[in-house]
Design an enzyme around this catalytic site. Structure first.
Site, PDB file in Angstrom:
ATOM      1  N   CYS A   1     -18.589 -79.736   4.374  1.00  0.00           N
ATOM      2  CA  CYS A   1     -18.238 -78.447   3.776  1.00  0.00           C
ATOM      3  C   CYS A   1     -18.996 -78.212   2.474  1.00  0.00           C
ATOM      4  O   CYS A   1     -19.428 -77.095   2.196  1.00  0.00           O
ATOM      5  CB  CYS A   1     -16.737 -78.373   3.555  1.00  0.00           C
ATOM      6  SG  CYS A   1     -15.809 -78.358   5.109  1.00  0.00           S
TER       7      CYS A   1
ATOM      8  N   HIS B   1     -13.240 -76.657   9.652  1.00  0.00           N
ATOM      9  CA  HIS B   1     -12.557 -76.831   8.371  1.00  0.00           C
ATOM     10  C   HIS B   1     -12.500 -75.464   7.691  1.00  0.00           C
ATOM     11  O   HIS B   1     -13.431 -74.666   7.817  1.00  0.00           O
ATOM     12  CB  HIS B   1     -13.331 -77.791   7.475  1.00  0.00           C
ATOM     13  CG  HIS B   1     -13.414 -79.186   7.993  1.00  0.00           C
ATOM     14  ND1 HIS B   1     -13.809 -80.227   7.190  1.00  0.00           N
ATOM     15  CD2 HIS B   1     -13.158 -79.729   9.216  1.00  0.00           C
ATOM     16  CE1 HIS B   1     -13.807 -81.347   7.887  1.00  0.00           C
ATOM     17  NE2 HIS B   1     -13.418 -81.067   9.127  1.00  0.00           N
TER      18      HIS B   1
ATOM     19  N   CYS C   1     -15.051 -81.837   1.925  1.00  0.00           N
ATOM     20  CA  CYS C   1     -15.778 -83.006   2.432  1.00  0.00           C
ATOM     21  C   CYS C   1     -17.288 -82.765   2.295  1.00  0.00           C
ATOM     22  O   CYS C   1     -17.727 -81.681   1.904  1.00  0.00           O
ATOM     23  CB  CYS C   1     -15.397 -83.250   3.890  1.00  0.00           C
ATOM     24  SG  CYS C   1     -16.037 -82.010   5.044  1.00  0.00           S
TER      25      CYS C   1
ATOM     26  N   GLU D   1     -12.927 -74.653   4.602  1.00  0.00           N
ATOM     27  CA  GLU D   1     -14.006 -74.480   3.619  1.00  0.00           C
ATOM     28  C   GLU D   1     -15.314 -74.110   4.303  1.00  0.00           C
ATOM     29  O   GLU D   1     -16.066 -73.269   3.807  1.00  0.00           O
ATOM     30  CB  GLU D   1     -14.199 -75.770   2.798  1.00  0.00           C
ATOM     31  CG  GLU D   1     -12.961 -76.241   2.078  1.00  0.00           C
ATOM     32  CD  GLU D   1     -12.094 -77.200   2.885  1.00  0.00           C
ATOM     33  OE1 GLU D   1     -11.212 -77.835   2.284  1.00  0.00           O
ATOM     34  OE2 GLU D   1     -12.281 -77.319   4.119  1.00  0.00           O
TER      35      GLU D   1
END
Length: 142
Positions: free
Chosen positions: A89, A56, A86, A58
C-alpha cells in the site's frame, strides 16, 4: 499530535475497520479527506469476501486518488487509516501523489497484537539480462 477535527477522521477509519471485520474481512479501514476537509472516499478491507489479496483499503484509495484527483488536489489530500499501511500500500500511495497519511495503529503495534507467524518469503533471483531488460526502460524516465 492531531487535533479533535482530525481525531474524528481517524475514529471513522477505525469504524470502517470494525465494519470490515463484521463483514468477514481483516479489520482495516481508511478514508481520504480532501484539502477542503471533505471526505472524498471511504474503503474497507475486502480481501476475504472478494478473494483478492490486493484489496486493502489503502490500496483501493491510492488507486482512486491516482484516477480521480489532479496532482495538486492529491498532494493536499490526507489518508486517515486504521493501521499503518503495509509495503504494498505504501508503494501505491507514493505513486498516487497523496500528500499525507495519518494512522491509528502502527505496524509494530499490529504485529504485537497478532499471533506470531513466519510467512514464507519467495526465493528471488536477479538481476539478469541487463542489456535486454534496459531497452524498454531507457529514455522513459528522462
Amino acid at each position: 499530535m492531531i487535533d479533535a477535527y482530525e481525531t474524528a477522521f481517524l475514529r471513522r477509519a477505525v469504524e470502517l475497520a470494525a465494519e470490515a471485520r463484521a463483514g468477514g474481512n481483516p479489520p482495516f479501514g481508511s478514508l481520504l479527506v480532501g484539502p477542503e476537509g471533505t471526505v472524498l472516499a471511504e474503503e474497507r478491507n475486502t480481501t476475504v469476501t472478494e478473494r483478492d489479496i490486493s484489496l486493502h483499503p489503502e490500496l483501493k484509495l491510492a488507486v482512486f486518488a491516482a484516477r480521480e484527483l489532479d496532482p495538486t488536489t492529491a498532494a493536499a489530500t490526507t489518508m486517515y487509516t486504521s493501521c499503518e499501511p503495509c509495503q504494498m500500500c505504501t508503494g501505491a500511495i507514493q505513486r498516487s501523489g497523496l500528500g499525507r497519511i495519518v494512522y491509528a495503529l502502527s505496524g509494530e503495534q499490529l504485529e504485537s497484537i497478532k499471533p506470531p507467524s513466519t510467512p514464507r518469503a519467495p526465493a528471488t533471483e536477479g538481476p539478469h539480462l541487463l542489456d535486454e531488460a534496459r531497452v524498454p526502460v531507457d529514455g522513459y524516465y528522462g
